[in-house]
Design a protein around this motif. Structure first.
Motif, PDB file in Angstrom:
ATOM      1  N   LEU A 184       0.839  -1.189   0.000  1.00 37.26           N
ATOM      2  CA  LEU A 184       0.000   0.000   0.000  1.00 37.26           C
ATOM      3  C   LEU A 184       0.875   1.239   0.000  1.00 37.26           C
ATOM      4  CD1 LEU A 184      -2.725   1.544   0.381  1.00 37.26           C
ATOM      5  CD2 LEU A 184      -2.346   1.310   2.862  1.00 37.26           C
ATOM      6  N   ALA A 185       0.638   2.115  -0.957  1.00 35.56           N
ATOM      7  CA  ALA A 185       1.260   3.437  -0.943  1.00 35.56           C
ATOM      8  C   ALA A 185       0.170   4.470  -0.693  1.00 35.56           C
ATOM      9  CB  ALA A 185       1.966   3.723  -2.263  1.00 35.56           C
ATOM     10  N   VAL A 186       0.465   5.422   0.177  1.00 35.89           N
ATOM     11  CA  VAL A 186      -0.448   6.529   0.453  1.00 35.89           C
ATOM     12  C   VAL A 186       0.294   7.810   0.112  1.00 35.89           C
ATOM     13  CG1 VAL A 186      -1.781   7.745   2.213  1.00 35.89           C
ATOM     14  CG2 VAL A 186      -1.682   5.242   2.238  1.00 35.89           C
ATOM     15  N   LEU A 187      -0.174   8.505  -0.906  1.00 39.52           N
ATOM     16  CA  LEU A 187       0.533   9.665  -1.443  1.00 39.52           C
ATOM     17  C   LEU A 187      -0.233  10.944  -1.146  1.00 39.52           C
ATOM     18  CD1 LEU A 187       1.383   8.122  -4.932  1.00 39.52           C
ATOM     19  CD2 LEU A 187       2.726   8.003  -2.821  1.00 39.52           C
ATOM     20  N   PRO A 188       0.446  11.983  -0.671  1.00 34.88           N
ATOM     21  CA  PRO A 188      -0.252  13.219  -0.293  1.00 34.88           C
ATOM     22  C   PRO A 188      -0.665  14.044  -1.495  1.00 34.88           C
ATOM     23  CG  PRO A 188       2.118  13.511  -0.060  1.00 34.88           C
ATOM     24  CD  PRO A 188       1.909  12.065  -0.444  1.00 34.88           C
ATOM     25  N   LEU A 189      -1.909  14.497  -1.492  1.00 37.09           N
ATOM     26  CA  LEU A 189      -2.422  15.373  -2.539  1.00 37.09           C
ATOM     27  C   LEU A 189      -2.868  16.693  -1.919  1.00 37.09           C
ATOM     28  CD1 LEU A 189      -4.655  12.797  -4.472  1.00 37.09           C
ATOM     29  CD2 LEU A 189      -2.253  13.385  -4.916  1.00 37.09           C
ATOM     30  N   GLN A 190      -3.081  17.673  -2.769  1.00 38.82           N
ATOM     31  CA  GLN A 190      -3.625  18.945  -2.298  1.00 38.82           C
ATOM     32  C   GLN A 190      -5.056  18.747  -1.809  1.00 38.82           C
ATOM     33  OE1 GLN A 190      -1.690  21.407  -1.719  1.00 38.82           O
ATOM     34  NE2 GLN A 190      -1.367  22.680  -3.514  1.00 38.82           N
ATOM     35  N   ASP A 191      -5.475  19.550  -0.838  1.00 35.94           N
ATOM     36  CA  ASP A 191      -6.851  19.482  -0.361  1.00 35.94           C
ATOM     37  C   ASP A 191      -7.817  19.787  -1.490  1.00 35.94           C
ATOM     38  OD1 ASP A 191      -5.869  18.937   2.136  1.00 35.94           O
ATOM     39  OD2 ASP A 191      -6.202  20.947   2.941  1.00 35.94           O
ATOM     40  N   ASP A 192      -8.993  19.200  -1.396  1.00 38.37           N
ATOM     41  CA  ASP A 192     -10.039  19.444  -2.392  1.00 38.37           C
ATOM     42  C   ASP A 192     -10.348  20.937  -2.446  1.00 38.37           C
ATOM     43  OD1 ASP A 192     -12.590  19.747  -3.680  1.00 38.37           O
ATOM     44  OD2 ASP A 192     -12.999  17.634  -3.276  1.00 38.37           O
ATOM     45  N   PRO A 193     -10.190  21.586  -3.623  1.00 37.22           N
ATOM     46  CA  PRO A 193     -10.401  23.039  -3.692  1.00 37.22           C
ATOM     47  C   PRO A 193     -11.848  23.444  -3.449  1.00 37.22           C
ATOM     48  CG  PRO A 193     -10.125  22.126  -5.896  1.00 37.22           C
ATOM     49  CD  PRO A 193      -9.810  21.013  -4.938  1.00 37.22           C
ATOM     50  N   ALA A 194     -12.792  22.527  -3.680  1.00 37.29           N
ATOM     51  CA  ALA A 194     -14.207  22.867  -3.515  1.00 37.29           C
ATOM     52  C   ALA A 194     -14.669  22.712  -2.075  1.00 37.29           C
ATOM     53  CB  ALA A 194     -15.056  21.993  -4.433  1.00 37.29           C
ATOM     54  N   THR A 195     -14.175  21.658  -1.380  1.00 41.38           N
ATOM     55  CA  THR A 195     -14.687  21.354  -0.042  1.00 41.38           C
ATOM     56  C   THR A 195     -13.658  21.566   1.060  1.00 41.38           C
ATOM     57  OG1 THR A 195     -14.015  19.028  -0.183  1.00 41.38           O
ATOM     58  CG2 THR A 195     -16.194  19.607  -1.066  1.00 41.38           C
ATOM     59  N   GLY A 196     -12.391  21.630   0.712  1.00 39.72           N
ATOM     60  CA  GLY A 196     -11.341  21.732   1.722  1.00 39.72           C
ATOM     61  C   GLY A 196     -10.982  20.410   2.373  1.00 39.72           C
ATOM     62  N   ASN A 197     -11.616  19.308   1.920  1.00 36.02           N
ATOM     63  CA  ASN A 197     -11.323  17.993   2.494  1.00 36.02           C
ATOM     64  C   ASN A 197      -9.886  17.577   2.186  1.00 36.02           C
ATOM     65  OD1 ASN A 197     -13.901  17.503   3.580  1.00 36.02           O
ATOM     66  ND2 ASN A 197     -14.670  16.765   1.607  1.00 36.02           N
ATOM     67  N   HIS A 198      -9.275  16.872   3.153  1.00 35.77           N
ATOM     68  CA  HIS A 198      -7.942  16.321   2.928  1.00 35.77           C
ATOM     69  C   HIS A 198      -8.040  15.169   1.931  1.00 35.77           C
ATOM     70  CE1 HIS A 198      -6.717  18.789   6.228  1.00 35.77           C
ATOM     71  NE2 HIS A 198      -7.357  18.063   7.147  1.00 35.77           N
ATOM     72  N   LEU A 199      -7.069  15.074   1.021  1.00 35.99           N
ATOM     73  CA  LEU A 199      -7.084  14.042  -0.014  1.00 35.99           C
ATOM     74  C   LEU A 199      -5.745  13.327  -0.076  1.00 35.99           C
ATOM     75  CD1 LEU A 199      -8.815  15.876  -3.015  1.00 35.99           C
ATOM     76  CD2 LEU A 199      -9.849  14.196  -1.474  1.00 35.99           C
ATOM     77  N   CYS A 200      -5.797  12.052  -0.423  1.00 33.77           N
ATOM     78  CA  CYS A 200      -4.592  11.280  -0.705  1.00 33.77           C
ATOM     79  C   CYS A 200      -4.871  10.348  -1.868  1.00 33.77           C
ATOM     80  CB  CYS A 200      -4.137  10.479   0.523  1.00 33.77           C
ATOM     81  SG  CYS A 200      -5.208   9.070   0.916  1.00 33.77           S
ATOM     82  N   SER A 201      -3.813   9.823  -2.437  1.00 33.30           N
ATOM     83  CA  SER A 201      -3.924   8.770  -3.443  1.00 33.30           C
ATOM     84  C   SER A 201      -3.559   7.457  -2.777  1.00 33.30           C
ATOM     85  CB  SER A 201      -2.986   9.049  -4.615  1.00 33.30           C
ATOM     86  OG  SER A 201      -2.931   7.924  -5.484  1.00 33.30           O
ATOM     87  N   ALA A 202      -4.428   6.473  -2.889  1.00 33.22           N
ATOM     88  CA  ALA A 202      -4.141   5.134  -2.365  1.00 33.22           C
ATOM     89  C   ALA A 202      -3.747   4.235  -3.535  1.00 33.22           C
ATOM     90  CB  ALA A 202      -5.359   4.570  -1.642  1.00 33.22           C
ATOM     91  N   VAL A 203      -2.623   3.555  -3.387  1.00 33.75           N
ATOM     92  CA  VAL A 203      -2.104   2.681  -4.435  1.00 33.75           C
ATOM     93  C   VAL A 203      -1.918   1.298  -3.827  1.00 33.75           C
ATOM     94  CG1 VAL A 203      -0.299   2.333  -6.157  1.00 33.75           C
ATOM     95  CG2 VAL A 203      -0.899   4.656  -5.430  1.00 33.75           C
ATOM     96  N   VAL A 204      -2.774   0.363  -4.216  1.00 31.91           N
ATOM     97  CA  VAL A 204      -2.742  -0.990  -3.661  1.00 31.91           C
ATOM     98  C   VAL A 204      -2.196  -1.941  -4.719  1.00 31.91           C
ATOM     99  CG1 VAL A 204      -4.087  -2.861  -2.646  1.00 31.91           C
ATOM    100  CG2 VAL A 204      -4.744  -0.482  -2.214  1.00 31.91           C
ATOM    101  N   THR A 205      -1.140  -2.675  -4.370  1.00 28.24           N
ATOM    102  CA  THR A 205      -0.559  -3.661  -5.278  1.00 28.24           C
ATOM    103  C   THR A 205      -0.792  -5.049  -4.709  1.00 28.24           C
ATOM    104  OG1 THR A 205       1.167  -2.074  -5.895  1.00 28.24           O
ATOM    105  CG2 THR A 205       1.534  -4.372  -6.476  1.00 28.24           C
ATOM    106  N   ALA A 206      -1.350  -5.925  -5.527  1.00 31.95           N
ATOM    107  CA  ALA A 206      -1.665  -7.282  -5.078  1.00 31.95           C
ATOM    108  C   ALA A 206      -1.543  -8.230  -6.250  1.00 31.95           C
ATOM    109  CB  ALA A 206      -3.081  -7.327  -4.494  1.00 31.95           C
ATOM    110  N   ASP A 207      -1.516  -9.533  -5.954  1.00 27.94           N
ATOM    111  CA  ASP A 207      -1.519 -10.461  -7.080  1.00 27.94           C
ATOM    112  C   ASP A 207      -2.822 -10.294  -7.848  1.00 27.94           C
ATOM    113  OD1 ASP A 207      -3.561 -12.620  -6.391  1.00 27.94           O
ATOM    114  OD2 ASP A 207      -2.291 -12.740  -4.626  1.00 27.94           O
ATOM    115  N   SER A 208      -2.812 -10.673  -9.097  1.00 32.20           N
ATOM    116  CA  SER A 208      -3.905 -10.310 -10.003  1.00 32.20           C
ATOM    117  C   SER A 208      -5.259 -10.817  -9.535  1.00 32.20           C
ATOM    118  CB  SER A 208      -3.599 -10.817 -11.413  1.00 32.20           C
ATOM    119  OG  SER A 208      -2.433 -10.178 -11.905  1.00 32.20           O
ATOM    120  N   ALA A 209      -5.302 -12.020  -8.965  1.00 31.99           N
ATOM    121  CA  ALA A 209      -6.583 -12.555  -8.485  1.00 31.99           C
ATOM    122  C   ALA A 209      -7.099 -11.743  -7.306  1.00 31.99           C
ATOM    123  CB  ALA A 209      -6.419 -14.020  -8.097  1.00 31.99           C
TER     124      ALA A 209
END
Length: 444
Positions: A232-257
């Motif tokens: 799991l990678a959790v990457l920091p993003l800018q806050d949502d410009p419309a709502t001010g909510n905190h945002l991140c990108s979640a990157v999940v790597t797993a076997d294909s099944a």
């Protein structure tokens, strides 16, 4: 002229040729090359299968691209950085690596201290990079873009590269130039048509990418969590410009099944798994938008150049995303190839000459090969749950924390600062002066 021929061919072209360089692929690498060539006084025609409408406003694809400082400097010089919205530009201040369960103290922590930079790097949505590159290429003086164009064949002769293509609703046509560049993805059809093979590593895994909102601020810290079943990678993003909510990108790597099973989960169940693996460190999380899944296949072409052709970006080297080097390596190849072609033109040499292009190929191979092999080694080491690899993994992380030279070398690669870092250097001559005269600014 067809209205989707965004710019007419430049008047400087040689009568026997349609332009100086034919570029197959209108992604960020191909379009960035066309802009850099234009700044260097070289004309190009870019052929892309997607429509002009899609190129101008590409849909979000879930991917967030980590950029080194030299990469941002190149994008600034090209003019595409200034096309990005403020909320699309995030910063990575620190990177924390976790081995196994996420704990309060990371197994390895990295920051930019001693690198000369205030933060490790930048992070920008892939679709925003595509949009901004197209926006600049479409108005560049020596660039012509043929959208909705399918390349049917590519061949080379003693004096030309010839490309046959067909656009939607139009008859087949051909173009000639001293050089053709393949920039049409890691599964490049053009590369095959040029007779260049590639080593492919299918990791048997898939990556799921998505955006999430969360309660607690991320403080611009990226996390890489190497679990024994999923990464799991959790990457920091800018806050949502419309709502001010905190945002991140979640990157999940797993076997294909397993990845397919995760994609089939309801949004709430998927979010719960991500939140649990991250030990709730950002508070309650909620999925924003769609999940996107991509198979993980690394590619390394047998040759990067030959008589009247060169490979660029993922068509040359398609990286596993775990070390975030792929896009930066692609931009480095844009810089290197532009410099090589500009030098050849200034010396009165044929830009499609194989001997000259091989100098570019050797230079790019020297950069790419150790990074490609190192990345694949990291993937194998950090996704293997057997006792010996686990012990070796722990030793690697501990040594990096206690040996300053090791940590410094890693930070050099992340920031792009240092003798052996990706993209160290810049455009030469006319391209640099073009950046200065237009006064593009990184201070967005």
């Amino acid at each position: 002229m067809n209205p989707t021929d965004l710019l007419s061919a430049p008047s400087t072209q040689v009568s026997a040729h349609d332009c100086d360089v034919l570029i197959v692929g209108g992604g960020p690498a191909g379009l960035s090359l066309s802009i850099a060539l234009s700044q260097a006084g070289l004309s190009s025609i870019v052929l892309e299968q997607q429509s002009a409408v899609t190129l101008a406003e590409p849909p979000p694809d879930g991917r967030e691209i980590a950029l080194t400082h030299p990469s941002v400097e190149l994008l600034t010089a090209l003019g595409s950085w200034s096309e990005l919205a403020t909320h699309e530009i995030g910063r990575i201040r620190e990177a924390h690596v976790h081995d196994g369960a996420v704990q309060s103290v990371a197994s390895m922590s990295l920051d930019a201290l001693g690198s000369g930079e205030e933060h490790l790097g930048w992070i920008v949505p892939n679709h925003a990079l595509r949009r901004s590159a197209f926006a600049v290429a479409a108005k560049s003086q020596h660039v012509r873009i043929l959208d909705s164009a399918k390349v049917l064949g590519v061949s080379t002769s003693s004096d030309s590269a010839t490309l046959e293509y067909q656009r939607a609703g139009a008859p087949k046509a051909s173009l000639r130039a001293p050089l053709v560049v393949a920039a049409d993805s890691r599964f490049s059809t053009t590369r095959r048509q040029l007779g260049v093979g590639a080593d492919m590593t299918d990791f048997g895994r898939s990556v799921i990418v998505c955006r999430m909102r969360h309660e607690q601020p991320h403080h611009d810290i990226a996390h890489e969590c190497f679990g024994y079943e999923r990464t799991l990678a959790v990457l920091p993003l800018q806050d949502d410009p419309a709502t001010g909510n905190h945002l991140c990108s979640a990157v999940v790597t797993a076997d294909s099944a397993d990845a397919q099973a995760l994609m089939n989960l309801p949004a709430e169940a998927f979010t719960a798994k991500v939140q649990s693996q991250f030990d709730g460190r950002l508070g309650a999380m909620q999925l924003v938008g769609e999940r996107h899944a991509y198979p993980l296949v690394a590619v390394y072409a047998h040759r990067f150049a030959g008589h009247r052709f060169a490979l660029l970006g993922d068509a040359a080297v398609g990286m596993h995303p775990v070390t975030a080097h792929g896009y930066n390596l692609g931009l480095a190849s844009v810089r290197e190839l532009t410099n090589a072609l500009q030098h050849a033109r200034e010396q009165g040499q044929d830009i499609g000459n194989a001997a000259h292009l091989q100098r570019f190929a050797r230079a790019h191979h020297r950069h790419a090969w150790p990074i490609f092999q190192g990345t694949n080694t990291v993937v194998r080491l950090f996704t293997n749950a057997r006792p010996l690899p686990r012990l070796l993994r722990q030793l690697v992380l501990k040594s990096a924390n206690v040996l300053p030279p090791v940590k410094s070398a890693i930070v050099q690669q992340l920031t792009g600062r240092g003798l052996f870092a990706i993209g160290a250097g810049g455009l030469t001559g006319r391209a640099r002066s073009s950046h200065i005269t237009r006064g593009h600014s990184m201070g967005r």
